[in-house]
Motif scaffolding. Structure first.
Motif, mmCIF file in Angstrom:
data_model
loop_
_atom_site.group_PDB
_atom_site.id
_atom_site.type_symbol
_atom_site.label_atom_id
_atom_site.label_comp_id
_atom_site.label_asym_id
_atom_site.label_seq_id
_atom_site.Cartn_x
_atom_site.Cartn_y
_atom_site.Cartn_z
ATOM 1 N N GLN A 148 34.661 50.377 -12.961
ATOM 2 C CA GLN A 148 35.163 51.116 -12.139
ATOM 3 C C GLN A 148 35.346 52.892 -11.747
ATOM 4 O OE1 GLN A 148 37.954 48.336 -14.518
ATOM 5 N NE2 GLN A 148 39.055 50.133 -14.284
ATOM 6 N N PHE B 127 40.203 45.798 -13.458
ATOM 7 C CA PHE B 127 41.658 45.365 -13.729
ATOM 8 C C PHE B 127 41.532 46.510 -15.271
ATOM 9 C CE2 PHE B 127 41.528 42.142 -11.028
ATOM 10 C CZ PHE B 127 42.558 42.627 -10.243
ATOM 11 N N GLY B 128 40.808 47.522 -15.680
ATOM 12 C CA GLY B 128 40.231 47.458 -16.519
ATOM 13 C C GLY B 128 39.119 47.399 -17.472
ATOM 14 N N ALA C 172 41.349 47.317 -22.538
ATOM 15 C CA ALA C 172 42.210 47.432 -21.417
ATOM 16 C C ALA C 172 42.454 46.482 -20.079
ATOM 17 C CB ALA C 172 41.891 48.708 -20.660
ATOM 18 N N TYR C 173 43.164 45.453 -20.464
ATOM 19 C CA TYR C 173 43.484 44.654 -19.082
ATOM 20 C C TYR C 173 44.801 45.416 -18.191
ATOM 21 C CZ TYR C 173 45.265 41.195 -16.618
ATOM 22 O OH TYR C 173 45.920 40.062 -15.448
ATOM 23 N N ARG C 174 44.410 45.879 -17.270
ATOM 24 C CA ARG C 174 46.041 46.284 -16.546
ATOM 25 C C ARG C 174 47.325 46.665 -16.760
ATOM 26 N NH1 ARG C 174 47.005 43.842 -10.230
ATOM 27 N NH2 ARG C 174 47.991 45.669 -9.762
ATOM 28 N N GLY C 175 47.272 47.415 -16.949
ATOM 29 C CA GLY C 175 48.336 48.695 -17.888
ATOM 30 C C GLY C 175 47.851 48.976 -19.077
ATOM 31 N N ALA C 176 47.160 48.257 -20.154
ATOM 32 C CA ALA C 176 46.338 48.280 -20.649
ATOM 33 C C ALA C 176 47.454 49.136 -22.242
ATOM 34 C CB ALA C 176 45.474 49.309 -20.638
ATOM 35 N N THR D 193 38.480 55.616 -12.201
ATOM 36 C CA THR D 193 40.077 54.072 -11.703
ATOM 37 C C THR D 193 40.176 53.498 -13.004
ATOM 38 O OG1 THR D 193 39.508 54.244 -9.468
ATOM 39 C CG2 THR D 193 41.161 52.554 -9.973
ATOM 40 N N VAL D 194 40.892 54.401 -13.739
ATOM 41 C CA VAL D 194 41.346 53.243 -14.993
ATOM 42 C C VAL D 194 43.040 54.050 -14.967
ATOM 43 C CG1 VAL D 194 39.964 53.308 -16.684
ATOM 44 C CG2 VAL D 194 41.010 54.683 -16.472
ATOM 45 N N ALA D 195 44.017 53.820 -15.350
ATOM 46 C CA ALA D 195 45.113 53.895 -15.995
ATOM 47 C C ALA D 195 46.303 54.364 -14.825
ATOM 48 C CB ALA D 195 45.335 55.252 -17.143
ATOM 49 N N GLU E 231 49.535 49.263 -11.875
ATOM 50 C CA GLU E 231 49.189 48.816 -13.431
ATOM 51 C C GLU E 231 51.188 48.239 -13.878
ATOM 52 O OE1 GLU E 231 46.387 50.494 -16.524
ATOM 53 O OE2 GLU E 231 47.950 51.754 -15.352
HETATM 54 S S1 SMO Z 1 43.785 48.522 -17.267
HETATM 55 MO MO1 SMO Z 1 43.268 50.274 -17.026
HETATM 56 O O1 SMO Z 1 41.705 49.788 -16.044
HETATM 57 O O2 SMO Z 1 43.694 51.380 -17.720
#
Ligand code: SMO
Length: 763
Positions: free
Chosen positions: A223, A255-256, A368-372, A532-534, A719
């Motif tokens: 990511q 997706f995290g 983490a998984y989508r939304g974490a 790319t997160v969150a 998310e």
């Molecule tokens: S669950 Mo996301 O890649 O912060």
């Protein structure tokens, strides 16, 4: 139509993808490649007496079988933990090392034991199968309850009682006192089920090593290549980050789960150096079930105090979470820093206390998984508030409206310390109810006569995205008129090549086909880069793009001023042209760039505060009483994303999120055997991903309140769908079954589970 911000342009990358021109890790080919496979533990918990690789080494085509002893001899470190916190009562959480290959003990099914490299993938897989594990098996614990029980088998010596971390916000005793002083206290216990991430493209990695320079290259789905490199290379190899180049090409879903580093990514590099050949590893789907980080998995007891007017007085949340058998990089993030601060949701709750105990358990590491963490927090508060409305005999929208933070109260600081900058929760809720024809539900329910039990439910989510941090971008406008945008965020399917181009085309006033987005390579010229997160790409990356474009325009302006022999402040830039005030003289940006031999601009953006996308999901269901089967008849969403860059891509993001949320709520469930820790739902034969015919048409729209903490007014959107959908669906099913006496249900609402609940309630 101009190719600008706000337009519903089709994704430019889709032509590439649907015509088979995508370029994924598996599409890379290097001369002299060798293939890797892992020997993985077949037991979930045991004392590791040895790994016998003799037979595997003798198999045809096998080049090497690396074990933990080889790694130790070569001074290879362990997988790093990025989030390290203190216990609530003080003292650092224990950090038992997570070796690349198991040493001393095995702690989860599928834990890597040996790394087999062969001339072909098939030879490597066959040899991995004959690696023998010599192990004294121990009983397994797969849920926190069992892990915390007195006398439970211990995973780690330095984590007594299997406690990975005890962490809290607020004062539980003070909150209990506030609850005790309340008119009513509404309690709800619920389980947020463990799920597997199921990216379309499973994980993979190719390692290369240059013996002359000592430089490594890693091609891998991630990511963000910069982020990945920073998170593991130095810790494992003891070398400076510059010695590794990470390339991430097209990626089929993250997706995290693909944000964090994995042992396999380090092992291909290690093996490439040892063998002097490129080494490729590709996860199978079965391995993905065993070894990808998994999501959610916590159990909470929540209590909500309510006064005589139906106003919330206090909230306590006590949670048990699992981090699996080893700590992933962000293993404790979701149930601590990410989720609990969001516990009060969109409500004014003066006193909030959350308390979480995270357990080591004999199953795959969590992350983490989508939304974490935010989906867990939203699920809890939105189930609880709905439950409270039913207990108090109030309409769910009424109880919500009485307690929602008002638009006029922004910025609002929650009892958990978050500052919501903007939002108009009640208006968005009303808009969602109107779009869903909430008031017409009673008639729809009465009119059918098909014997199905109907229900309607809503959930109002808020999540924190744009977590403070830096992100860079570089704009290069070539003398040839080609524009290159370098970014460090990584598309795993979100359509960045379209949204970034839309933003930049508008900023520079150039045609979109002249702009190319480059990403995923640590050799890119970036001032800073995360990934790319969150839901941060448009918040952070968009902010960086804006700065980089403005820097390029400013450099070009100085050049244009010299060309026009005028002071730069007399030039105005608009639609790709520098115009000299009071004259009809002008120069195009591209002409200036050609004259200057190229122009570039760098943006180093720092997002200082969170952004808070929010919205309402409304779900309408019909339940077959005889079978427990749920039909989703309508699904309506109104979101506040601050500002929309591309409504088509946005809708795609929300649709995909809803599908994943509905998957968790209806069909998805990872089941580990409670005694042996064997994975009972380890393939798509047993693990139910939602299918097209499980899903209704989604009615998705926005009602935006610009974000005040981001220069573009953007609140992240990636998310949100996965966060709002589960509680909306469960609330709808409870509404349908309430007449039978069903008051709560835990996900996934499979027909069997719903049917059991109906039977139990009717006796
Ligand atoms: S669950 Mo996301 O890649 O912060």
């Amino acid at each position: 139509m101009k190719f600008g911000v706000g337009q519903p342009f089709r994704r430019v990358e889709d032509i590439r993808f649907i015509t088979g021109q995508g370029h994924y890790t598996d599409d890379y080919r290097f001369e002299g490649e060798a293939y890797a496979a892992l020997a993985r533990s077949s037991v979930a918990h045991g004392v590791l007496k040895g790994v016998d690789a003799e037979a595997a080494r003798a198999m045809p085509g096998v080049l090497a079988v690396f074990t933990a002893e080889d790694l130790a001899r070569d001074g290879i470190g362990t997988m790093p933990v990025t989030i390290v916190l203190d216990h609530a009562e003080g003292g650092r959480m224990p950090l038992p090392p997570r070796p690349l290959l198991a040493t001393g003990k095995v702690r989860y099914l599928g834990e890597p034991l040996a790394f087999v490299v062969a001339e072909s993938a098939q030879a490597a897989i066959e040899a991995a199968e004959v690696v023998e594990i010599v192990v004294d098996e121990l009983p397994a614990v797969v849920v926190p309850d069992a892990a915390f029980a007195p006398g439970a088998p211990q995973l780690y010596e330095d984590a007594p009682g299997n406690l990975a971390l005890h962490w809290s916000i607020g004062d539980l005793e003070a909150a209990d006192a506030a609850l005790a002083a309340s008119e009513r206290v509404i309690s709800l216990a619920l389980v947020n089920n463990r799920i597997v991430v199921s990216s379309l493209e499973p994980r993979n990695a190719i390692g290369l090593h240059d013996a002359e320079t000592g430089d490594f290259t890693l091609v891998t789905g991630s990511q963000g290549s910069h982020m990945l490199r920073a998170w593991f290379f130095e810790a494992v190899f003891g070398l400076p980050p510059e010695k590794l180049r990470v390339i991430t090409p097209d990626v089929g879903g993250g997706f995290g789960m693909k944000a964090v580093p994995y042992p396999e990514q380090a092992l291909v590099l290690y093996a490439a150096r040892a063998l002097g050949r490129p080494v490729r590893w590709q996860s199978s789907r079965a391995e993905a079930f065993l070894s990808d980080t998994q999501g959610r998995d916590n159990r909470s007891l929540a209590r909500l105090g309510v006064d005589r007017e139906g106003r919330f007085t206090a909230l306590t949340v006590e949670t048990q979470a699992s981090c699996g058998g080893a700590l992933s990089a962000f293993g404790v993030y979701c149930p601590t820093l990410a989720g609990p601060p969001m516990a009060p949701g969109v409500y004014r709750i003066p006193v909030v206390a959350t308390d979480v105990r995270i357990a080591y358990t004999n199953n795959a590491p969590m992350d983490a998984y989508r939304g974490a963490g935010r989906p867990e927090a939203t699920y809890l508060i939105e189930r609880l508030v709905d439950h409270a409305a039913r207990e108090l005999g109030l309409a769910p929208d009424d109880l919500r409206a009485r307690n929602m933070i008002g638009a006029g109260e922004m910025p609002f600081t929650t009892a958990t310390g978050l500052v919501y900058d903007s939002g108009d929760f009640e208006s968005v809720m009303r808009a969602g109810m109107a779009a869903a024809d909430w008031s017409g539900f009673g008639l729809r329910k009465a009119a059918t006569g098909d014997g199905l039990m109907r229900g309607i439910g809503m959930a109002y989510y808020v999540e924190r995205t744009g977590v403070p941090g830096k992100e860079g971008a570089v704009v290069e406008i070539g003398a040839d008129g080609k524009v290159v945008l370098h970014v460090g965020t990584q598309s795993t399917g979100q359509g960045h090549e379209t949204t970034y181009v839309q933003m930049l085309a508008e900023k520079l006033g150039v045609e979109p086909q002249h702009i190319q987005v480059r990403t995923g390579d640590t050799t890119q010229p970036m001032p800073s880069a995360g990934g790319t997160v969150a839901s941060r790409t448009m918040v952070h990356g968009g902010g960086a793009l804006k700065l980089a474009a403005e820097a390029a325009i400013s450099e070009a302006c100085a050049h244009a001023a010299r060309m026009l022999d005028a002071p730069p402040e007399h030039l105005a830039f608009e639609d790709g042209l520098f115009r000299l005030a009071g004259t009809n003289r002008h120069l195009s940006l591209l002409d200036v760039a050609a004259h200057a031999g190229g122009i570039s601009g760098t943006g180093d953006f720092e997002q200082l505060a969170g952004t808070f996308p929010n919205g309402v999901h409304v779900c309408e269901v019909a339940v077959e009483v005889e079978t427990g089967r749920i039909h989703i008849e309508r699904f309506t969403v109104v979101d506040d994303f601050g500002r929309v860059l591309n409504p088509l891509i946005l809708a795609g993001q929300v649709h995909g999120g809803i599908a994943q949320g509905i998957g968790q709520a209806m069909t998805e469930h990872l089941v580990y055997d409670e005694e042996t820790g064997q994975l009972l739902s380890g393939s798509f034969m047993d693990y139910g991903l939602p299918r097209a015919d499980d899903l209704p048409f989604f009615d998705v729209s926005t009602q935006n309140v610009p974000c005040t903490t981001n220069p573009l007014g953007i609140k992240g959107a990636g998310e949100a769908g996965a966060i709002g959908a589960p509680p909306a669906l469960v609330n709808a099913v409870i509404d349908a079954l309430a007449p039978l006496g069903v008051r709560t249900l835990d996900m996934p609402l499979t027909p069997a589970r719903v049917w059991e609940a109906i039977r139990a309630a009717s006796v």
